[in-house]
Scaffold this motif. Structure first.
Motif, PDB file in Angstrom:
ATOM      1  N   GLN A 217      -8.430  66.419  37.503  1.00 29.11           N
ATOM      2  CA  GLN A 217      -7.330  65.459  37.414  1.00 29.11           C
ATOM      3  C   GLN A 217      -6.527  65.636  36.125  1.00 29.11           C
ATOM      4  O   GLN A 217      -5.416  65.103  36.009  1.00 29.11           O
ATOM      5  N   LEU A 218      -7.097  66.364  35.177  1.00 22.05           N
ATOM      6  CA  LEU A 218      -6.492  66.448  33.847  1.00 22.05           C
ATOM      7  C   LEU A 218      -5.896  67.806  33.510  1.00 22.05           C
ATOM      8  O   LEU A 218      -4.959  67.890  32.708  1.00 22.05           O
ATOM      9  N   VAL A 219      -6.469  68.875  34.070  1.00 20.04           N
ATOM     10  CA  VAL A 219      -5.968  70.223  33.781  1.00 20.04           C
ATOM     11  C   VAL A 219      -5.753  70.967  35.095  1.00 20.04           C
ATOM     12  O   VAL A 219      -6.325  70.615  36.127  1.00 20.04           O
ATOM     13  N   THR A 220      -4.943  72.005  35.045  1.00 20.50           N
ATOM     14  CA  THR A 220      -4.705  72.802  36.245  1.00 20.50           C
ATOM     15  C   THR A 220      -5.911  73.709  36.513  1.00 20.50           C
ATOM     16  O   THR A 220      -6.741  73.943  35.630  1.00 20.50           O
ATOM     17  N   LYS A 221      -5.986  74.223  37.716  1.00 20.88           N
ATOM     18  CA  LYS A 221      -7.118  75.065  38.104  1.00 20.88           C
ATOM     19  C   LYS A 221      -7.283  76.289  37.207  1.00 20.88           C
ATOM     20  O   LYS A 221      -8.408  76.588  36.774  1.00 20.88           O
ATOM     21  N   PRO A 222      -6.203  77.025  36.899  1.00 19.75           N
ATOM     22  CA  PRO A 222      -6.380  78.184  36.008  1.00 19.75           C
ATOM     23  C   PRO A 222      -6.932  77.817  34.634  1.00 19.75           C
ATOM     24  O   PRO A 222      -7.708  78.574  34.051  1.00 19.75           O
ATOM     25  N   ILE A 223      -6.533  76.665  34.112  1.00 18.37           N
ATOM     26  CA  ILE A 223      -7.031  76.239  32.801  1.00 18.37           C
ATOM     27  C   ILE A 223      -8.508  75.881  32.886  1.00 18.37           C
ATOM     28  O   ILE A 223      -9.306  76.252  32.019  1.00 18.37           O
ATOM     29  N   LEU A 224      -8.900  75.182  33.936  1.00 23.96           N
ATOM     30  CA  LEU A 224     -10.311  74.837  34.101  1.00 23.96           C
ATOM     31  C   LEU A 224     -11.160  76.096  34.228  1.00 23.96           C
ATOM     32  O   LEU A 224     -12.232  76.196  33.614  1.00 23.96           O
ATOM     33  N   GLU A 225     -10.689  77.050  34.999  1.00 22.52           N
ATOM     34  CA  GLU A 225     -11.434  78.298  35.153  1.00 22.52           C
ATOM     35  C   GLU A 225     -11.542  79.041  33.823  1.00 22.52           C
ATOM     36  O   GLU A 225     -12.592  79.599  33.494  1.00 22.52           O
ATOM     37  N   TYR A 226     -10.475  79.025  33.047  1.00 23.33           N
ATOM     38  CA  TYR A 226     -10.504  79.683  31.744  1.00 23.33           C
ATOM     39  C   TYR A 226     -11.517  79.007  30.818  1.00 23.33           C
ATOM     40  O   TYR A 226     -12.285  79.676  30.120  1.00 23.33           O
ATOM     41  N   ILE A 227     -11.508  77.688  30.808  1.00 26.60           N
ATOM     42  CA  ILE A 227     -12.444  76.926  29.970  1.00 26.60           C
ATOM     43  C   ILE A 227     -13.884  77.264  30.341  1.00 26.60           C
ATOM     44  O   ILE A 227     -14.736  77.504  29.473  1.00 26.60           O
ATOM     45  N   LYS A 228     -14.170  77.306  31.643  1.00 26.86           N
ATOM     46  CA  LYS A 228     -15.535  77.590  32.095  1.00 26.86           C
ATOM     47  C   LYS A 228     -15.939  79.033  31.774  1.00 26.86           C
ATOM     48  O   LYS A 228     -17.032  79.283  31.260  1.00 26.86           O
TER      49      LYS A 228
END
Length: 240
Positions: A217-228
């Motif tokens: 809900q807070l970040v886009t999918k590419p950003i979440l994947e990058y973080i992980k």
């Protein structure tokens, strides 16, 4: 012969730690890019925090730059710039590590470099309401120079829900505008805008949780994947 039109660039600085989605950084920058006032919106991730106590606590600069590139890659008018790193490194030339730790690169320093490099550009600063209030009240280094370097051109943005968040804050914003604006025949050099997409999404909330239901809900999918993939924030090995 047609007179050459000066390029109009809006500057948006942020820690981007990490950059949030449509309810935050993406919503702000997309809105700025949609405005006819600007030929380019330039995102400036913070390189080294102004406050010594906060230095070294952010994700690596290279990671924050890359997340910004991922977030804005579909925005044709948006450029992600490392100008703060360049400014810091210029100031650090010839200094030892201990001396470098005392360097403070502020907005006036960055604007001085940008205006010298790009004399045919009209720069505008985009600031959140609270940040603008601090600037207008002289809490920034070289406040007057900041206004002069951008020709007093400021976009002050806020959530639409903030339009009714209390007379005291509204009065502070209006006092700041009245004090620092330049007026021409059609408008003030400082404009207050509400951004419909903005919510209370915050980078600090993103940093604090590994709950993907919340994070989506807070970040886009590419950003979440990058973080992980890069084990940042709550996904770091020290948190497991």
């Amino acid at each position: 012969m047609c007179q050459r039109t000066r390029k109009r660039v809006c500057l948006f600085g942020s820690s981007a730690d990490p950059p949030t989605g449509h309810g935050g950084h993406l919503g702000i920058v997309s809105h700025l890019a949609s405005m006819d006032d600007f030929d380019e919106v330039r995102v400036l991730p913070v390189y080294s925090h102004m406050f010594q106590s906060k230095r070294g606590k952010q994700a690596p600069f290279a990671s924050r730059m890359e997340m910004c590139r991922l977030l804005f890659e579909k925005e044709s008018k948006v450029v992600v710039s490392d100008i703060e790193r360049v400014c810091f490194e210029n100031a650090a030339k010839g200094l030892d590590e201990n001396e470098k730790s005392s360097i403070r690169v502020g907005t006036a320093d960055i604007l001085t470099m940008l205006t010298a490099r790009e004399p045919d550009v009209d720069f505008t600063l985009a600031l959140g309401a609270d940040t603008f209030i601090d600037l207008a009240n002289g809490k920034w280094r070289r406040t007057e120079e900041v206004f002069k370097l951008v020709g007093h051109r400021i976009i002050v943005f806020r959530r639409l829900s903030e339009n009714n968040n209390g007379p005291e804050k509204e009065e502070q914003i209006q006092q700041g505008i009245a004090k620092w604006q330049l007026l021409n025949e059609t408008m003030s050099s400082i404009r207050l805008i509400g951004i419909p997409a903005l919510t209370d999404a915050s980078s600090s909330t993103v940093r604090s949780t590994s709950d993907e239901t919340v994070l989506t809900q807070l970040v886009t999918k590419p950003i979440l994947e990058y973080i992980k993939q890069n084990k940042l924030y709550a996904f770091s090995e020290t948190n497991n």
